[in-house]
Motif scaffolding. Structure first.
Motif, short mmCIF file in Angstrom:
data_model
loop_
_atom_site.label_atom_id
_atom_site.label_comp_id
_atom_site.label_asym_id
_atom_site.label_seq_id
_atom_site.Cartn_x
_atom_site.Cartn_y
_atom_site.Cartn_z
N ARG A 1 -64.62 27.63 29.29
CA ARG A 1 -65.04 27.56 27.90
C ARG A 1 -63.93 28.02 26.95
O ARG A 1 -64.17 28.72 25.97
CB ARG A 1 -66.33 28.32 27.67
N ILE A 2 -62.70 27.61 27.27
CA ILE A 2 -61.53 27.90 26.45
C ILE A 2 -60.98 26.57 25.96
O ILE A 2 -60.65 25.71 26.76
CB ILE A 2 -60.45 28.66 27.24
N GLU A 3 -60.90 26.42 24.65
CA GLU A 3 -60.34 25.20 24.08
C GLU A 3 -58.90 25.49 23.68
O GLU A 3 -58.63 26.40 22.90
CB GLU A 3 -61.14 24.76 22.87
N LEU A 4 -57.99 24.71 24.25
CA LEU A 4 -56.57 24.98 24.10
C LEU A 4 -55.80 23.67 24.16
O LEU A 4 -56.06 22.83 25.02
CB LEU A 4 -56.10 25.88 25.25
N HIS A 5 -54.85 23.50 23.24
CA HIS A 5 -53.98 22.33 23.33
C HIS A 5 -52.86 22.65 24.31
O HIS A 5 -52.23 23.71 24.23
CB HIS A 5 -53.38 21.98 21.96
N ILE A 6 -52.62 21.73 25.24
CA ILE A 6 -51.54 21.88 26.22
C ILE A 6 -50.70 20.62 26.15
O ILE A 6 -51.22 19.50 26.19
CB ILE A 6 -52.10 22.08 27.64
N ALA A 7 -49.39 20.80 26.04
CA ALA A 7 -48.48 19.67 25.92
C ALA A 7 -47.45 19.71 27.04
O ALA A 7 -47.06 20.78 27.50
CB ALA A 7 -47.77 19.72 24.57
N ALA A 8 -47.03 18.52 27.47
CA ALA A 8 -45.93 18.40 28.42
C ALA A 8 -44.66 18.16 27.62
O ALA A 8 -44.60 17.24 26.81
CB ALA A 8 -46.19 17.22 29.37
N ARG A 9 -43.68 19.02 27.84
CA ARG A 9 -42.40 18.83 27.16
C ARG A 9 -41.30 19.54 27.92
O ARG A 9 -41.53 20.60 28.51
CB ARG A 9 -42.46 19.29 25.71
N GLU A 10 -40.15 18.92 27.92
CA GLU A 10 -38.98 19.48 28.59
C GLU A 10 -39.26 19.83 30.06
O GLU A 10 -38.81 20.85 30.56
CB GLU A 10 -38.46 20.70 27.82
#
Length: 112
Positions: free
Chosen positions: A75-84
């Motif tokens: 129940r954790i809303e988090l933006h996660i991005a792939a980079r580098e």
């Protein structure tokens, strides 16, 4: 309601709280995950990007999978991005967050 809350606490006080907690979150999470948080305090407002441990993955598909697992299992809303070649968490702080929220996120990622 949001404007009333802002008036009650004071806009400058809210901004300072969010800034301080965001910076502390960046440092604390990077230490917990054994990654590097290199953003200078002067460049932080109320959001930080923190590299995730390498074991979390490196692709957009792995970012989406981890984001969904955090949402539905923890129940954790988090933006996660792939980079580098690595995943990074974008941690956004608001007045209703506190250090316990940061620690809960730290633990949820550490378990994976």
């Amino acid at each position: 309601a949001a404007l009333e809350l802002l008036a009650e606490f004071g806009a400058e006080e809210v901004r300072a709280y969010n800034h301080d907690l965001a910076f502390e979150a960046g440092e604390r999470l990077a230490k917990r995950w054994e990654t590097e948080f290199r953003t200078p305090r002067s460049m932080v407002a109320s959001m930080v990007s923190v590299p995730l441990p390498a074991r979390c993955g490196s692709t957009a598909a792995e970012a989406a999978e981890l984001r969904d697992r955090l949402l539905f299992e923890d129940r954790i809303e988090l933006h996660i991005a792939a980079r580098e070649g690595r995943l990074a968490a974008r941690v956004a702080i608001q007045i209703y967050n506190d250090i316990a929220d940061v620690d809960r996120l730290g633990e949820a990622i550490a378990r994976r």
